[in-house]
Design an enzyme around this catalytic site. Structure first.
Site, PDB file in Angstrom:
ATOM      1  CD  GLU A   1      33.184  16.971 -42.873  1.00  0.00           C
ATOM      2  OE1 GLU A   1      33.890  16.553 -41.937  1.00  0.00           O
ATOM      3  OE2 GLU A   1      33.223  16.476 -44.024  1.00  0.00           O
TER       4      GLU A   1
ATOM      5  CD  GLN B   1      33.665  14.170 -36.218  1.00  0.00           C
ATOM      6  OE1 GLN B   1      32.823  14.516 -37.041  1.00  0.00           O
ATOM      7  NE2 GLN B   1      34.910  13.908 -36.561  1.00  0.00           N
TER       8      GLN B   1
ATOM      9  CD1 TRP C   1      39.558  10.491 -34.884  1.00  0.00           C
ATOM     10  CD2 TRP C   1      37.825  11.524 -33.924  1.00  0.00           C
ATOM     11  NE1 TRP C   1      40.067  11.486 -34.088  1.00  0.00           N
ATOM     12  CE2 TRP C   1      39.020  12.136 -33.484  1.00  0.00           C
ATOM     13  CE3 TRP C   1      36.606  12.006 -33.444  1.00  0.00           C
ATOM     14  CZ2 TRP C   1      39.036  13.206 -32.589  1.00  0.00           C
ATOM     15  CZ3 TRP C   1      36.609  13.067 -32.555  1.00  0.00           C
ATOM     16  CH2 TRP C   1      37.821  13.652 -32.136  1.00  0.00           C
TER      17      TRP C   1
END
Length: 573
Positions: free
Chosen positions: A470, A184, A163
């Site tokens: 986030e 992402q 990731w």
């Protein structure tokens, strides 16, 4: 893709050879002990030993105090360059092709299992690279600058499909393929490549002639043909006579592609002798005295503990950091204040909150600023903010923009979710960025984990190209995470009720709640008026607890883990 002609390549090589010969004989300025200046005349083994020595410290040094920069004079090099935390690697030629490295120049994932989601705070620029094996590894996440690069091959933006949560690329050319893999999200501005493969949640291309084909949401691409307005980040150069300077690019409107195909980027060069070269240990009073004399400012790598703010009061002042020079206001003040004047540049700095709460870390213009600067705006480029992580830090607002027409070109504004001094009552911070100025433009806006609105936009005419956020992991209860009656939490991106014009493209908001029964009513909250327009939005839940109930206002629906639901909205209203 625009390819350099044979003549252009020969000219670049001739200029590089001439500059290298002169530079190799020139005595470098005193950049302090944390900067290494390499010449093609330096034995490759000696260069490699110094690079490896720094990497041994910085490879996993996420919250360490060390800061480093490597400066390569124009010429040819055959070395491997692994880049760790708080390390900046720069070529000093007029174009990237003036400084050519053949070897394994790379950013490796900092976490286990090839996980790059905590691979932060590193930078590279001004280099041409022929990658070992034909592909450059660039596994990165937030706060990693990639500018003025020419990759003579391919580049992959993750490590072995682990990731990654980046990222940024600007004013660069990749001859081959860009493989975004597991990234992402990503923003590329004014860059070129042979091809692009890969996508995940939110990929934004601004001023990219070869932007990949496809329409949001499948694939999740946002393409803006021309960059509306930008001034590229100033950079250190050395000329054919061995003179050091800082190249200040011109303001460009409606641009696309890299700036350096025809040679030096259009602009002016300021001799480095007109910069005060600061060292860690210099006080704000010493620095401010130099700025008051009309000097520009170069902050060499290290941590600057400030008892009062650095005050930038003169128009057209350049303030640049090397090697993630870090400003830490230890007595509850701002770290830096910029007056409401034309043409200031602040770049390449990490603003780190201290334990005594600061009202703001960086203030661009005092409250109530009125002057207009559209012809010569302030530029904030590669400016990064941290509240907690390396120790307890507190700041009400990290970045306050009160001046009009400011350009933000890549920032990560982060209330730490891990590290030292982290907790709902420890590293307290209300807002990441508050914008009161009009006609402020942001490219590459990353803002995370603040306790109220991540971004609060109060000025008219704002524009954002790419947003990643986030929301905080750690609200202990819903009662402590409630912004208004019947409104759970604070929206990540808030446009104030008085605003009549605003536009944003490519926004992703994610949740990782760690306590049960905590939700967010909406990721984005805006006034319902025709002049406020949002394009290409997504919300994602990354944990099993809680949810985001709507994408924007009451539109989009809720995230869900089982089965997985990631709501998208193409346009609003």
């Amino acid at each position: 893709m625009k390819v350099l002609s044979r003549t252009q390549m020969l000219i670049a090589l001739l200029l590089a050879t001439t500059a290298a010969q002169a530079a190799g004989k020139a005595k470098p300025p005193d950049f302090g002990p944390n900067v290494e200046v390499f010449s093609p005349a330096t034995p490759a083994a000696e260069i490699q030993a110094q690079i490896d020595k720094v990497y041994a410290v910085q490879q996993h040094n996420q919250f360490g105090s060390e800061r480093n920069a490597f400066l390569f004079l124009p010429g040819e090099y055959k070395v491997d360059v692994p880049i760790g935390f708080y390390t900046e690697v720069l070529g000093l030629g007029a174009t990237p092709d003036a400084t050519h490295i053949t070897g394994n120049v790379r950013s490796e994932a900092a976490g286990r299992n090839d996980n790059a989601t905590t691979t932060f705070w590193k930078a590279i620029g001004g280099l041409s690279v022929t990658p070992a094996g034909g592909e450059m590894l660039w596994a990165v996440s937030q706060a990693v600058s990639f500018r003025r690069m020419h990759i003579r091959g391919d580049i992959v933006l993750n490590q072995n499909k682990g990731w990654a949560s980046g990222g940024w690329m600007s004013d660069s050319v990749i001859d081959g393929r860009v493989n975004s893999g597991t990234q992402q999200q990503w923003i590329s501005r004014n860059s070129e490549w042979g091809s692009w493969t890969g996508h995940n949640w939110n990929m934004v291309f601004v001023g990219v002639p070869q932007a990949p084909a496809g329409e949001w949401p499948d694939p999740p691409f946002t393409g803006i043909e021309k960059t509306p307005v930008i001034r590229e980040k100033p950079f250190i150069t050395i000329d054919a006579k061995g003179n050091y300077g800082v190249r200040v690019p011109d303001l460009a409107k409606k641009s696309a592609g890299a700036t350096w195909h025809a040679g030096a980027t259009a602009g002016k060069t300021i001799p480095l002798a007109k910069f005060y070269i600061a060292k860690p240990g210099d006080s704000a009073a010493i620095i401010n005295a130099q700025l008051a004399k009309g000097m520009h400012l170069l902050l060499t790598p290290g941590i600057y503990e400030l008892s009062s703010p650095i005050e930038v009061t003169r128009p057209n002042t350049i303030v640049m950091g090397l090697g993630f020079a870090t400003l830490k206001p230890v007595h509850g003040t701002a770290a830096m204040k910029v007056a409401d004047v034309d043409g200031v540049t602040v770049e390449g700095l990490l603003f780190d909150a201290a334990e005594t709460e600061s009202p703001v870390l960086l203030e661009a213009g005092p409250e109530g600023s009125k002057a207009r600067h559209s012809g010569n705006p302030t530029l904030l480029a590669d400016v990064f903010f941290r509240v907690g992580g390396a120790g307890i830090g507190r700041a009400k607002v990290s970045l306050a923009i009160n001046s009009n027409d400011v350009l933000v070109d890549h920032t990560w504004i982060w209330r730490a979710d891990h590290g030292t001094g982290v907790g709902w009552e420890n590293n307290t911070a209300a807002n990441g960025m508050v914008v009161a100025g009009n006609d402020v433009t942001a490219y590459g806006l990353f803002v995370e984990h603040y306790q109220e609105f991540q971004v609060l936009w109060k000025g008219n005419g704002g524009r954002t190209y790419f947003y990643q956020s986030e929301i905080p992991y750690d609200p202990p209860t819903q009662a402590k995470f409630t912004s208004a009656p019947n409104v759970n939490g604070w929206a990540s991106y808030k446009v104030a009720k008085n605003v009549t014009s605003h536009e944003a493209f490519g926004l992703g908001v994610y949740s990782v709640f760690r306590h049960p029964d905590v939700r967010l009513t909406r990721a984005i909250e805006v006034p319902s008026t025709p002049g406020v327009r949002f394009h290409h939005m997504i919300t994602v839940a990354l944990g099993n607890l809680g949810a985001i109930d709507n994408v924007i206002n009451n539109t989009g629906g809720a995230t869900q883990m089982k089965p997985r639901v990631t709501p998208t909205v193409t346009s609003y209203p």
